[in-house]
Design a protein around this motif. Structure first.
Motif, PDB file in Angstrom:
ATOM      1  N   UNK A 233       0.802  -1.226   0.000  1.00  0.00           N
ATOM      2  CA  UNK A 233       0.000   0.000   0.000  1.00  0.00           C
ATOM      3  C   UNK A 233       0.836   1.277   0.000  1.00  0.00           C
ATOM      4  N   UNK A 237       0.654   4.152  -2.817  1.00  0.00           N
ATOM      5  CA  UNK A 237       0.402   5.562  -2.522  1.00  0.00           C
ATOM      6  C   UNK A 237       1.396   6.473  -3.219  1.00  0.00           C
ATOM      7  N   UNK A 241       0.794   9.188  -6.371  1.00  0.00           N
ATOM      8  CA  UNK A 241       1.193  10.595  -6.312  1.00  0.00           C
ATOM      9  C   UNK A 241       2.124  10.946  -7.472  1.00  0.00           C
TER      10      UNK A 241
ATOM     11  N   UNK B  60      -6.109  12.357  -4.695  1.00  0.00           N
ATOM     12  CA  UNK B  60      -5.083  11.908  -5.638  1.00  0.00           C
ATOM     13  C   UNK B  60      -5.187  12.722  -6.937  1.00  0.00           C
ATOM     14  N   UNK B  63      -3.805  16.248  -6.712  1.00  0.00           N
ATOM     15  CA  UNK B  63      -2.339  16.328  -6.833  1.00  0.00           C
ATOM     16  C   UNK B  63      -1.969  16.702  -8.273  1.00  0.00           C
ATOM     17  N   UNK B 230      -0.855  15.533  -1.572  1.00  0.00           N
ATOM     18  CA  UNK B 230       0.160  14.478  -1.662  1.00  0.00           C
ATOM     19  C   UNK B 230       0.135  13.693  -0.352  1.00  0.00           C
ATOM     20  N   UNK B 233      -3.124  11.591   0.000  1.00  0.00           N
ATOM     21  CA  UNK B 233      -3.146  10.430  -0.896  1.00  0.00           C
ATOM     22  C   UNK B 233      -2.298   9.287  -0.337  1.00  0.00           C
ATOM     23  N   UNK B 234      -1.082   9.621   0.114  1.00  0.00           N
ATOM     24  CA  UNK B 234      -0.200   8.564   0.621  1.00  0.00           C
ATOM     25  C   UNK B 234      -0.772   7.970   1.906  1.00  0.00           C
ATOM     26  N   UNK B 237      -3.833   5.782   1.077  1.00  0.00           N
ATOM     27  CA  UNK B 237      -3.452   4.537   0.407  1.00  0.00           C
ATOM     28  C   UNK B 237      -2.900   3.565   1.436  1.00  0.00           C
ATOM     29  N   UNK B 243      -7.715   4.710  -2.049  1.00  0.00           N
ATOM     30  CA  UNK B 243      -7.410   5.472  -3.266  1.00  0.00           C
ATOM     31  C   UNK B 243      -7.617   4.572  -4.478  1.00  0.00           C
TER      32      UNK B 243
END
Lengths: 264, 307
Positions: A233, A237, A241, B60, B63, B230, B233-234, B237, B243
């Protein structure tokens, strides 16, 4: 002596509870098959059709049910706050509800449903039966209303459906007739195993049944992405991005150059 | 035809519809310097994407759109990096605090009620203020310079006394470094509580409290949104698997393209015209939310998550 006699009605009562109205012994296995046995979810999957066909005794009715495993679900209940504003007021937990319930029936079953709503419940099929089966944990709300709204939400998502009279009956040969149901499988279906159940019904009683498995799997790109998202995961991610930034840069390169220069 | 299956959302969508939605929100993003999450997420939920996945995939997508938009504005000299970074630091602190505030609110119950009311009041207040202010400015074009400083002199004196005064060249202002830090924190808290990126609150804060010129506000806001999204999103996820990259990618193609057009449209409009358009948009969203609160819902149960 008198004390012994008191037990008699109690024993009869207990026995009557244990007795099940379904004639289990006389149940036959229905000749049925479904096509395909495996639903593969690929890049362009947008729901699919499952063909369930077979043979039953001429005078009998048919019901086809595609059912998912029982699950627990927590939803938000809407209600009026301060007697004016609609909003989410607390959680409702639903237990013992299938994640998919799609029911097709032959025409005769419609008449049965119209004349005797209870008959469906006794057969252990249909939405009314699901309503009885589900366990609901909620603060101050009517059980029946919540069950009704739950069915509405599931039907809105396409995961619960009832198609009365949509099993077509084919030619008779001897004492048997063929049937065919074109079962619509919605795109929202979850991965996993499902049961395809065919029931043969005579005078409001199940006289025959057959049960088979249906598998739903992801393949190709969707399977790859799912595996990356769930098993790696963090990498997923970062990739999401990076690709987003790259897309932004590419768009700027093609559409943004030259015209922007100069401060405001 | 034109349908694509989204593995994380677990549903299929029409490619053209998603592309169009992305384009529309991208244009708004490029014009006003907002992420557009407040618009996109409800639209995605409406077409059958689960709320948590709609919100995370949208960040996401933002971004990409804000990369494209920031670059376009940077070339026009509209990004104040110094201000943006200070606001960003404040925003991170505020976001962390806001998450704690939400936890406390949830424990007290009625968190949803408070969030919705804050949202409607905030949008209503900000929208009305911007609308009236820019309408007056558009009407009396000759005299705004005289009227404005007199009114705001107390505020100007107050912020002039704060320590660590520094020049923000791109914005053409001199301010204490504390200002963007504190205001960034404040917006971060509100954004975390409301579950949005915060562009909608940040833009008016930059215009009215930091006194930055409108065009620099748009570019700087986009720059800051880029980093916020950013991070989201990370994090999403990694911890929630919410996401949907395919969904984000189609939205992206639309929104990055839209953002470029948006930035060009933004350049052609005057500051007050931009403000009045943004104010109208804020007010429309406010009315829509109010209607949602007042009209009887079709189904009395809802999936969890989303804004």
């Amino acid at each position: 002596m008198i004390r012994n006699r008191i037990w008699i009605p109690i024993v009869i009562m207990i026995a009557s509870f244990m007795w099940h109205p379904q004639p289990v012994n006389s149940m036959v296995s229905v000749k049925a098959k479904h096509e395909p046995n495996l639903i593969a979810i690929g890049t362009f999957f947008n729901g699919t059709q499952l063909t369930v066909s077979g043979k039953v005794t001429t005078e009998n009715e048919v019901v086809v049910i595609v059912k998912g495993k029982q699950e627990e679900l927590t939803l938000k209940k809407k209600g009026k706050a301060m007697g004016l504003l609609w909003m989410n007021l607390g959680d409702v937990h639903f237990k013992n509800v299938p994640n998919l319930y799609i029911l097709y029936s032959s025409k005769g079953m419609m008449e049965l449903a119209a004349s005797d709503a209870k008959a469906w419940e006794q057969l252990g099929i249909g939405f009314e039966y699901l309503k009885k089966q589900m366990e609901i944990e909620a603060v101050q709300a009517k059980r029946n209303d919540l069950a009704q709204e739950f069915l509405k939400l599931k039907q809105h998502q396409g995961l619960y459906a009832y198609h009365p009279g949509e099993i077509s009956i084919g030619e008779k040969s001897g004492t048997e007739k063929s049937f065919k149901a074109l079962v619509w499988i919605p795109p929202r279906i979850s991965l996993g195993e499902y049961q395809v159940q065919v029931m043969e019904i005579h005078n409001g009683m199940i006289v025959g049944t057959s049960m088979d498995q249906l598998k739903v799997e992801e393949q190709g790109i969707p399977a790859m992405i799912s595996s990356l998202a769930f098993n790696h995961s963090l990498l997923y991610g970062f990739l999401a991005v990076l690709i987003a930034i790259a897309a932004g840069l590419v768009m700027d390169f093609f559409f943004g150059t030259g015209k922007g220069g100069g401060a405001h | 035809m034109f349908h694509l299956y989204l593995p994380i959302a677990g549903n299929s969508v029409n490619i053209l519809l998603i592309f169009g939605l992305g384009g529309l929100v991208g244009i708004l993003s490029g014009i006003f310097g907002v992420g557009g999450g407040f618009l996109m997420t409800p639209l995605l939920i409406m077409i059958g994407i689960p709320p948590t996945i709609a919100a995370a995939s949208d960040s996401n997508q933002i971004v990409g759109a804000s990369t494209s938009g920031t670059l376009a504005h940077y070339k026009m000299g509209n990004v104040d990096f110094k201000m943006g970074i200070l606001l960003l630091i404040g925003g991170v602190i505020g976001g962390t605090l806001g998450v704690q505030v939400i936890k406390v609110l949830r424990q007290m119950g009625n968190a949803d009620f408070l969030i919705k009311i804050t949202y409607v009041l905030m949008l209503g207040f900000v929208g009305s203020y911007m609308f009236i202010e820019s309408l007056q400015a558009l009407k009396k074009k000759e005299t705004p310079a005289i009227a404005a400083p007199q009114k705001q002199s107390k505020y100007a004196k107050l912020i002039g006394k704060l320590p660590w005064q520094t020049d923000f060249e791109k914005s053409g202002i001199r301010l204490s470094m504390l200002m963007p830090l504190v205001l960034g924190t404040f917006v971060g808290i509100l954004a975390a509580i409301m579950g949005v990126g915060g562009g909608f609150i940040m833009v008016p804060v930059m215009v009215y409290l930091l006194r930055m010129p409108m065009h620099v506000v748009v570019g700087t806001s986009l720059f800051q949104i880029l980093f916020t999204c950013v991070n989201v999103t990370i994090m999403q996820s990694y911890s929630n698997h919410t996401v949907d990259f395919i969904l984000a990618l189609i939205l992206l193609l639309g929104s990055t393209l839209g953002a470029q057009f948006g930035a060009k449209i933004s350049k052609k409009l005057k500051g007050d015209q931009l403000k009045i358009l943004l104010a109208s948009l804020v007010l429309i969203v406010m009315v829509k939310m109010l209607l949602d609160l007042l009209l009887t819902p079709h189904i009395m149960l809802a999936l969890k998550g989303g804004h």
